[in-house]
Design an enzyme around this catalytic site. Structure first.
Site, short mmCIF file in Angstrom:
data_model
loop_
_atom_site.label_atom_id
_atom_site.label_comp_id
_atom_site.label_asym_id
_atom_site.label_seq_id
_atom_site.Cartn_x
_atom_site.Cartn_y
_atom_site.Cartn_z
N THR A 74 15.18 18.99 -84.79
CA THR A 74 14.35 17.79 -84.80
C THR A 74 13.86 17.48 -86.21
OG1 THR A 74 13.54 18.25 -82.60
CG2 THR A 74 12.08 16.97 -84.00
N ARG A 77 15.55 15.54 -68.95
CA ARG A 77 14.52 16.35 -69.61
C ARG A 77 13.99 15.63 -70.86
NH1 ARG A 77 13.81 18.76 -74.99
NH2 ARG A 77 12.65 20.68 -74.75
C1 SD4 Z 1 12.66 19.47 -78.10
N1 SD4 Z 1 11.35 19.98 -80.06
O1 SD4 Z 1 13.25 18.58 -77.51
C2 SD4 Z 1 12.54 19.35 -79.59
C3 SD4 Z 1 13.82 19.82 -80.19
C4 SD4 Z 1 13.73 20.91 -81.07
O2 SD4 Z 1 14.43 23.09 -81.29
O3 SD4 Z 1 13.02 20.84 -82.06
N2 SD4 Z 1 14.48 21.94 -80.69
O4 SD4 Z 1 12.22 20.46 -77.53
#
Ligand code: SD4
Length: 325
Positions: A187, A215
């Site tokens: 992200t 989700r």
């Molecule tokens: C999520 N925080 O969708 C985001 C993606 C991420 O490691 O950072 N994944 O959970």
């Protein structure tokens, strides 16, 4: 794992050499800025933050707003198919669909978000439209897509051949077992302080790879994946969204700064809160970055391997987030 780190160190070194900036100079600049506000400035998660920060810096360095800067900044990895966890080219869910989450927040606590959005390359720009053109904060799924199309966004196929092939390989075992830091291009959360001294933030992702269809993670949730309070500071999160949502992580970091904690300490205390709420964190990664009104910043994560990018008048750098383990 070690190859990946070496590759990253090499990449980071190349970037630092290219920008002519070494960590020691960064440390000196950090000391200097204690006496006056270091602005403008932009920070963002992971090494894909380096090119993203440059796009933000092009706006900030000309006196542009933090809001315009963070939107333009995160659009860089959104459009880059090599960044496999944001926007176009992002890993799909377990049904082979790329579904995107994003949010944006400005100095006046205006905010906008989209979640479970398909077919739009720049969810952050749609989130901004939600903020500016609707009476709402968040639109999801088909409603978000219909709104985006009504605003002139183009419907696109975001699943690249590489992501499709990886998904097909994943289907063979169909095991949902996120491995921490494995992509290391996660992200993007970005925080900026502009010349006027105003803060803004943006956060955008394709979410956890091979998640259940439908989700939604922390990234589009104001307070969880991102929070901005122009009186205090701003924070954003990366890592397993479920853990961030449970603690309303980014809001927690900003509140900890409000209580007088420096950005890095506020991130550490929030990470410690998450650790306390989970029996086993051996496979759990969460990282926060934070920026306050003085232009001080910091990052902290559960497990080492998380880095964040900084851009200010001194130059660009990639810093290792301090970690509990
Ligand atoms: C999520 N925080 O969708 C985001 C993606 C991420 O490691 O950072 N994944 O959970």
């Amino acid at each position: 794992m070690s190859n990946r780190r070496n590759f990253l160190k090499f990449t980071a070194l190349g970037t630092l050499l290219a920008t002519g900036l070494y960590p020691v100079e960064r440390a000196f600049a950090t000391t200097l800025k204690k006496s006056r506000i270091n602005k403008p400035l932009v920070i963002s998660t992971w090494n894909h933050g380096l090119p993203a920060n440059e796009a933000a810096w092009a706006i900030l360095s000309k006196g542009g707003s933090a809001l315009d800067a963070v939107e333009a900044g995160v659009m860089v990895p959104e459009a880059d198919p090599q960044v496999r966890t944001v926007g176009y080219g992002g890993y799909p869910d377990r049904e082979g669909k790329v579904t995107l989450d994003a949010c944006i927040m400005d100095k006046d606590s205006n905010c906008g978000a989209v979640a479970f959005l398909e077919h739009i390359k720049h969810p952050i720009a749609v989130a901004r439209k939600v903020m500016e053109e609707t009476p709402h904060v968040m639109l999801v799924g088909e409603g978000a897509l219909a709104f985006a199309l009504s605003q002139g966004f183009e419907k696109e196929n975001l699943l690249t051949p590489e992501s499709e092939q990886d998904w097909k390989n994943w289907l063979i075992e169909s095991k949902y077992q996120p491995v921490i830091n494995i992509e290391n291009h996660d992200t993007i959360g970005m925080l900026a302080l502009d010349e006027e001294g105003n803060l803004a933030g943006a956060c955008t992702t394709s979410g956890a790879s091979y998640k259940m269809h439908g989700r939604v993670g922390d990234s589009p949730i104001i307070g969880a994946g991102l929070y901005v309070d122009n009186e205090v500071g701003a924070a954003t999160a990366t890592g397993l969204g479920e853990a961030v949502i449970r603690t309303v992580g980014s809001h927690l970091v900003v509140e900890l700064m409000r209580q007088g904690n420096a950005p890095e300490k506020a991130c550490r205390l929030a990470v410690e809160r998450i650790i306390k709420k989970h029996k086993d964190v051996s496979n759990l990664q969460v990282g926060f970055i934070a920026l306050n009104k003085q232009g001080e910043y910091g990052g902290y994560c559960i497990h080492s391997g998380f880095d964040y990018a900084v851009r200010d008048k001194v130059g660009a750098s990639l810093l290792d987030g301090k970690s509990k383990y």
